[in-house]
Design a protein around this motif. Structure first.
Motif, PDB file in Angstrom:
ATOM      1  N   VAL A   1       0.836  -1.202   0.000  1.00 22.32           N
ATOM      2  CA  VAL A   1       0.000   0.000   0.000  1.00 22.32           C
ATOM      3  C   VAL A   1       0.869   1.248   0.000  1.00 22.32           C
ATOM      4  CG1 VAL A   1      -1.888  -1.163   1.225  1.00 22.32           C
ATOM      5  CG2 VAL A   1      -0.157   0.075   2.520  1.00 22.32           C
ATOM      6  N   ALA A   2       0.284   2.362  -0.431  1.00 17.39           N
ATOM      7  CA  ALA A   2       0.979   3.648  -0.395  1.00 17.39           C
ATOM      8  C   ALA A   2       1.197   4.066   1.052  1.00 17.39           C
ATOM      9  CB  ALA A   2       0.161   4.699  -1.138  1.00 17.39           C
ATOM     10  N   ILE A   3       2.255   4.845   1.278  1.00 14.02           N
ATOM     11  CA  ILE A   3       2.605   5.179   2.651  1.00 14.02           C
ATOM     12  C   ILE A   3       1.540   6.052   3.323  1.00 14.02           C
ATOM     13  CG2 ILE A   3       3.944   7.280   2.173  1.00 14.02           C
ATOM     14  CD1 ILE A   3       6.007   6.089   4.239  1.00 14.02           C
ATOM     15  N   ASP A   4       0.814   6.861   2.531  1.00 12.98           N
ATOM     16  CA  ASP A   4      -0.238   7.667   3.152  1.00 12.98           C
ATOM     17  C   ASP A   4      -1.378   6.797   3.673  1.00 12.98           C
ATOM     18  OD1 ASP A   4      -1.048   6.994   0.606  1.00 12.98           O
ATOM     19  OD2 ASP A   4      -1.956   8.936   0.165  1.00 12.98           O
ATOM     20  N   ARG A   5      -1.541   5.606   3.077  1.00 13.02           N
ATOM     21  CA  ARG A   5      -2.520   4.652   3.622  1.00 13.02           C
ATOM     22  C   ARG A   5      -2.058   4.137   4.978  1.00 13.02           C
ATOM     23  NH1 ARG A   5      -5.487   1.671  -0.089  1.00 13.02           N
ATOM     24  NH2 ARG A   5      -6.257   0.518   1.733  1.00 13.02           N
ATOM     25  N   GLY A   6      -0.748   3.955   5.115  1.00 12.73           N
ATOM     26  CA  GLY A   6      -0.206   3.539   6.401  1.00 12.73           C
ATOM     27  C   GLY A   6      -0.404   4.595   7.464  1.00 12.73           C
ATOM     28  N   VAL A   7      -0.208   5.868   7.102  1.00 10.80           N
ATOM     29  CA  VAL A   7      -0.450   6.966   8.043  1.00 10.80           C
ATOM     30  C   VAL A   7      -1.920   6.987   8.450  1.00 10.80           C
ATOM     31  CG1 VAL A   7      -0.400   9.475   8.350  1.00 10.80           C
ATOM     32  CG2 VAL A   7       1.474   8.327   7.136  1.00 10.80           C
ATOM     33  N   GLU A   8      -2.800   6.727   7.499  1.00 11.75           N
ATOM     34  CA  GLU A   8      -4.227   6.691   7.804  1.00 11.75           C
ATOM     35  C   GLU A   8      -4.556   5.537   8.754  1.00 11.75           C
ATOM     36  OE1 GLU A   8      -8.382   7.477   7.768  1.00 11.75           O
ATOM     37  OE2 GLU A   8      -6.560   8.678   7.500  1.00 11.75           O
ATOM     38  N   ARG A   9      -3.917   4.392   8.567  1.00 12.68           N
ATOM     39  CA  ARG A   9      -4.122   3.273   9.499  1.00 12.68           C
ATOM     40  C   ARG A   9      -3.705   3.666  10.912  1.00 12.68           C
ATOM     41  NH1 ARG A   9      -1.628  -0.381   5.801  1.00 12.68           N
ATOM     42  NH2 ARG A   9       0.173  -0.456   7.177  1.00 12.68           N
ATOM     43  N   LEU A  10      -2.596   4.381  11.016  1.00 15.02           N
ATOM     44  CA  LEU A  10      -2.135   4.836  12.328  1.00 15.02           C
ATOM     45  C   LEU A  10      -3.124   5.813  12.937  1.00 15.02           C
ATOM     46  CD1 LEU A  10      -0.057   5.126  14.592  1.00 15.02           C
ATOM     47  CD2 LEU A  10       1.150   6.807  13.166  1.00 15.02           C
ATOM     48  N   ARG A  11      -3.640   6.725  12.123  1.00 16.85           N
ATOM     49  CA  ARG A  11      -4.612   7.699  12.635  1.00 16.85           C
ATOM     50  C   ARG A  11      -5.840   6.992  13.207  1.00 16.85           C
ATOM     51  NH1 ARG A  11      -9.196   9.886  11.781  1.00 16.85           N
ATOM     52  NH2 ARG A  11      -9.607   8.549   9.972  1.00 16.85           N
ATOM     53  N   VAL A  12      -6.364   6.032  12.457  1.00 13.87           N
ATOM     54  CA  VAL A  12      -7.553   5.304  12.910  1.00 13.87           C
ATOM     55  C   VAL A  12      -7.242   4.501  14.171  1.00 13.87           C
ATOM     56  CG1 VAL A  12      -9.164   3.465  12.295  1.00 13.87           C
ATOM     57  CG2 VAL A  12      -8.573   5.218  10.617  1.00 13.87           C
ATOM     58  N   ALA A  13      -6.093   3.855  14.197  1.00 12.29           N
ATOM     59  CA  ALA A  13      -5.728   3.038  15.353  1.00 12.29           C
ATOM     60  C   ALA A  13      -5.521   3.890  16.592  1.00 12.29           C
ATOM     61  CB  ALA A  13      -4.470   2.236  15.048  1.00 12.29           C
ATOM     62  N   LEU A  14      -4.926   5.067  16.436  1.00 14.94           N
ATOM     63  CA  LEU A  14      -4.704   5.937  17.587  1.00 14.94           C
ATOM     64  C   LEU A  14      -6.028   6.437  18.145  1.00 14.94           C
ATOM     65  CD1 LEU A  14      -2.600   7.311  19.396  1.00 14.94           C
ATOM     66  CD2 LEU A  14      -2.648   9.260  17.824  1.00 14.94           C
ATOM     67  N   ALA A  15      -6.955   6.781  17.281  1.00  8.77           N
ATOM     68  CA  ALA A  15      -8.272   7.223  17.745  1.00  8.77           C
ATOM     69  C   ALA A  15      -8.959   6.125  18.539  1.00  8.77           C
ATOM     70  CB  ALA A  15      -9.132   7.625  16.545  1.00  8.77           C
ATOM     71  N   ARG A  16      -8.746   4.898  18.138  1.00  7.47           N
ATOM     72  CA  ARG A  16      -9.411   3.773  18.783  1.00  7.47           C
ATOM     73  C   ARG A  16      -8.650   3.279  20.014  1.00  7.47           C
ATOM     74  NH1 ARG A  16     -10.034   0.680  14.365  1.00  7.47           N
ATOM     75  NH2 ARG A  16      -7.979  -0.222  14.597  1.00  7.47           N
ATOM     76  N   ALA A  17      -7.313   3.406  19.991  1.00  6.92           N
ATOM     77  CA  ALA A  17      -6.496   2.728  20.992  1.00  6.92           C
ATOM     78  C   ALA A  17      -6.491   3.402  22.347  1.00  6.92           C
ATOM     79  CB  ALA A  17      -5.059   2.602  20.487  1.00  6.92           C
ATOM     80  N   VAL A  18      -6.484   4.724  22.386  1.00  4.71           N
ATOM     81  CA  VAL A  18      -6.199   5.405  23.635  1.00  4.71           C
ATOM     82  C   VAL A  18      -7.399   5.417  24.577  1.00  4.71           C
ATOM     83  CG1 VAL A  18      -5.418   7.579  24.656  1.00  4.71           C
ATOM     84  CG2 VAL A  18      -4.454   6.796  22.492  1.00  4.71           C
ATOM     85  N   ALA A  19      -8.600   5.436  24.041  1.00  5.35           N
ATOM     86  CA  ALA A  19      -9.787   5.508  24.887  1.00  5.35           C
ATOM     87  C   ALA A  19      -9.845   4.304  25.825  1.00  5.35           C
ATOM     88  CB  ALA A  19     -11.053   5.548  24.025  1.00  5.35           C
ATOM     89  N   GLY A  20      -9.813   4.576  27.126  1.00  4.56           N
ATOM     90  CA  GLY A  20      -9.929   3.522  28.131  1.00  4.56           C
ATOM     91  C   GLY A  20      -8.673   2.698  28.332  1.00  4.56           C
ATOM     92  N   GLU A  21      -7.567   3.049  27.673  1.00 10.49           N
ATOM     93  CA  GLU A  21      -6.325   2.301  27.800  1.00 10.49           C
ATOM     94  C   GLU A  21      -5.237   3.176  28.389  1.00 10.49           C
ATOM     95  OE1 GLU A  21      -5.981  -1.115  24.446  1.00 10.49           O
ATOM     96  OE2 GLU A  21      -5.514   0.914  23.805  1.00 10.49           O
TER      97      GLU A  21
END
Length: 216
Positions: A166-186
């Motif tokens: 995948v293009a690297i900007d897709r990887g950045v987008e995966r990180l953005r989505v994961a960060l939004a999901r990961a921190v809540a309650g953790e």
């Protein structure tokens, strides 16, 4: 420092020599802290040695009170003077949590990702300069960022978000989505582990550095 919690991870590349040029740092600079992420090209003893020199230079310039843009400009000139034949990317963030502000400067590096208290996360595509070691006259413009309480900032190297498929900007987008999901309650440690697990490629060939900072 009060109002700041930090955790970090480093994973060597899985092919070839298990050394490389990725580094991270958190430097106390007066009443603030300067967060640093950087990546010297290559996976060799030379890349690791250059990384050590640049890390020391960034620490010295930041500790001396230089603003992030000038730290990068001076580090760029030093790399050219050393004539190592290597390039490097770097991103500096100097947050002042008490004022709710942060100052960011980038040298050819991927954008930081910021999670706001409400759960929204964004990649901070702020203006930047070229890679270190390209042009001795290069400028590295700094941008101001408003920080809200309980925000979380991710600095990382390209090994985290690269994937041959995948293009690297897709990887950045995966990180953005994961960060939004990961921190809540953790906690921050659990969030860092989740980001490595959910974002990193299973075919990783590059080093990975991750610096995760929580404010408030």
């Amino acid at each position: 420092m009060p109002g700041i919690r930090i955790t970090a991870r480093y994973l060597p590349g899985t092919q070839g020599m298990e050394i490389g040029g990725d580094w991270y740092d958190a430097i106390v600079t007066g009443g603030d802290v300067t967060l640093v992420i950087g990546d010297v090209e290559g996976h060799s003893v030379g890349a690791a040695a250059a990384m050590g020199q640049l890390r020391s230079a960034v620490r010295a310039f930041a500790t001396g009170g230089d603003p992030p843009d000038e730290v990068l400009a001076r580090t760029n000139r030093l790399l050219l003077d050393l004539d190592l034949g290597l390039l490097a990317s770097c991103c500096l963030v100097r947050p002042t949590p008490a004022a709710g502000l942060a100052r960011i400067a980038r040298a050819g590096h991927l954008p930081p990702v910021l999670r706001h208290p409400g759960g929204r996360a964004e990649a901070l595509y702020v203006p930047g300069g070229p890679l270190l070691g390209v042009d001795e006259r290069a400028d590295y413009p700094a941008s101001d960022l408003r920080l809200s309480g309980a925000a979380v900032l991710a600095l990382y190297t390209d090994g985290l978000v690269e994937d041959p498929a995948v293009a690297i900007d897709r990887g950045v987008e995966r990180l953005r989505v994961a960060l939004a999901r990961a921190v809540a309650g953790e906690g921050l440690e659990q969030a860092a582990e989740r980001l490595l697990r959910e974002v990193g490629s299973t075919h990783r060939v590059d080093d990975v550095a991750l610096l995760l900072t929580a404010f408030g």
